[in-house]
Design an enzyme around this catalytic site. Structure first.
Site, short mmCIF file in Angstrom:
data_model
loop_
_atom_site.label_atom_id
_atom_site.label_comp_id
_atom_site.label_asym_id
_atom_site.label_seq_id
_atom_site.Cartn_x
_atom_site.Cartn_y
_atom_site.Cartn_z
N GLU A 1 0.75 -0.87 0.06
CA GLU A 1 0.10 0.32 -0.06
C GLU A 1 1.23 0.76 0.21
OE1 GLU A 1 -0.89 2.13 3.19
OE2 GLU A 1 -1.25 -0.18 4.56
N LYS B 1 -4.40 -1.71 14.34
CA LYS B 1 -4.34 -1.38 14.75
C LYS B 1 -5.00 -0.77 16.33
CE LYS B 1 -2.90 0.94 10.83
NZ LYS B 1 -3.67 0.81 10.06
#
Length: 525
Positions: free
Chosen positions: A19, A153
């Protein structure tokens, strides 16, 4: 698609998608650039080809040059691009970093099954009230790409994220000996993954199973951060609470929240969170590359295992006899093609064709694996063809020294109509009766024999004679108007079961047979 990535995909070599939001929004310049270069180097060192995905001036790019990486890393006003943003960003000619969601879409369309990131988005804390749920989760539910990450996360609600992934039908597996689901900076989250895979081979088997089922959903491989570089869970949690409180007071929400939180955590932990972030990204790149290599090896072995061995074949396979071409298609941009030696603006692309090759390709993709009889030269074109046709059984194709692989150039109008075609196809004369007769046993047992008009007349007549004697089903593809009539110069055509002419070819066949042309058919579409 960058040429090095395209070539690797055509040759069936392992490719890892990466990404770019981590470059554009995750770290400051120049640290983001050195991180991106290092991650690509790790992928290469572990035997795969890196393909960083980004949006450059309204174009999706799969694989970036070093100059393009630097452009994204140093630009201030680039967009964070998820699924919802793609149409607008492309239509406006903007540049941006792709999120997990955006990268998955590009990877899937390019044919890359493995994608490495730091951590995926998820359900934000308080998401049961705000409905702030990352598009990464819904993308995993509808795009068949395996995402290798350090879990979710830790600034997010991990429990609700796992519940949402279950609802989306996403297969989640922790990587290693434990089912503990990692929490990005920290190895422990207090939650268990539904499954775990011990190593890259088990991960590759899991991904191959998911792809083979055609479920249209992704797989999440959750890799814990290296223990020696992981941050303390308690330190991180205290910093998260403080950062969340500040975000609320400043009214920071939506896609701005995650970059703010990561930056704030770096400040509050004196850089420990960033150190863990870099370590887990590097580790994910290593693990993900090894998984991609294992998956590529597994897929090649399965393709090879599916090819029938001549002595072991229990079910007779179809036989395809016909041409292989390297096609150059030149399509004009303007409605009128100018003559008189003028250069016309247009696009030129290379494809691999030939009627026989196309038929054998389709049958192979349908799981039939035909015996393919054809001829190519020993040149750069034949090497490209053999790489491209790795999923087909090309073992019986003649490779001839001193001969040129057949090439065809088509000039096409902007409306898609063929204006002129030029062909160098002399090598098709080498598909002789003598060569084909070596495979008489295969031919006599074949449930279907396909032959195209590129094949010499004597070879077509030989096949038709065999068909009469052994009641074979023969499909004839006329190829073009000038070749269509070959079986119809004699009674050979009576042995044909199927024929697939277009109108011009049918008219040529009709003329050869001496039949009158029905009134009005010359105008039929």
């Amino acid at each position: 698609i960058q040429p090095s990535v395209q070539e690797a995909l055509m040759e069936g070599r392992p490719v890892v998608a990466l990404e770019s939001t981590i470059i554009t929004h995750g770290m400051a310049y120049p640290q983001n650039l050195s991180m991106a270069r290092e991650v690509e180097e790790i992928v290469t060192t572990n035997g795969a080809v890196p393909a960083t995905v980004g949006i450059l001036r309204g174009r999706i790019c799969v694989g970036l040059t070093d100059e393009e990486l630097e452009f994204l890393a140093s630009s201030k006003n680039v967009v964070k691009v998820s699924r919802r943003d793609l149409p607008y960003v492309l239509s406006q000619g903007l540049s941006g970093g792709t999120t997990v969601s955006g990268t998955m879409i590009a990877a899937h369309k390019a044919g890359i099954p493995v994608f490495v990131t730091g951590g995926i988005g998820g359900v934000h804390r308080g998401g049961e009230n705000t409905l702030d749920v990352s598009a990464d989760l819904t993308e995993l539910g509808r795009t068949p790409v395996a995402v290798v990450s350090a879990g979710v996360k830790s600034i997010l609600d991990i429990g609700r994220t796992l519940e949402y992934l279950e609802t989306q039908g996403v297969c989640v597996a922790a990587f290693g000996e434990s089912r503990e689901f990692p929490a990005f900076f920290s190895c422990q989250s207090g939650f268990q993954a539904p499954y775990h895979v011990r190593d890259e081979e088990e991960a590759a088997e899991l991904i191959a199973s998911a792809l083979g089922l055609g479920l249209s959903s992704g797989v999440l491989i959750a890799v814990p951060c290296p223990q020696e570089r992981a941050a303390s869970g308690q330190v991180i949690e205290e910093a998260i609470q403080q950062a969340l409180s500040e975000a609320r007071s400043k009214g920071i929400t939506g896609k701005e929240l995650t970059p703010f939180m990561l930056q704030k955590l770096n400040e509050l932990t004196d850089g420990k969170s960033l150190d863990s972030n870099l370590a887990l990204i590097q580790n994910n790149a290593r693990v993900g590359s090894c998984i991609a290599v294992a998956l590529s090896r597994l897929q090649k072995a399965r393709r090879k295992g599916n090819l029938p061995r001549r002595e072991d074949t229990t079910l007779p396979q179809p036989v395809v006899i016909g041409g292989i071409n390297v096609d150059f298609i030149a399509k004009a941009q303007n409605p009128v093609i100018l003559g008189g030696g003028q250069t016309n603006a247009g696009r030129v692309r290379r494809t691999f064709g030939g009627v026989g090759r196309n038929l054998a390709d389709c049958l192979s993709r349908l799981g039939q694996t035909p015996l393919f009889l054809s001829a190519v030269g020993k040149d750069e074109h034949s090497e490209s063809i053999l790489r491209y046709c790795h999923h087909m059984d090309m073992s019986a194709v003649l490779q001839l020294e001193g001969k040129s692989t057949a090439t065809y150039c088509a000039v096409v109008t902007s409306a898609g109509e063929l204006s002129v075609g030029l062909g160098d196809m002399d090598i098709h004369h080498q598909i002789t009766e003598q060569y084909v007769s070596q495979f008489k046993e295969n031919l006599c047992q074949a449930p279907l024999v396909c032959i195209d008009g590129n094949v010499p007349l004597s070879t077509i007549q030989y096949i038709c004679q065999l068909a009469r004697e052994h009641q074979l089903a023969v499909c004839y593809e006329p190829t073009d108007e000038n070749k269509a009539s070959k079986p119809f110069f004699s009674d050979s055509w009576k042995a044909l079961t199927y024929i697939s002419p277009n109108l011009q070819e049918l008219r040529a066949i009709n003329r050869t047979l001496g039949n009158p042309l029905l009134a009005g058919i010359e105008y039929s579409e």
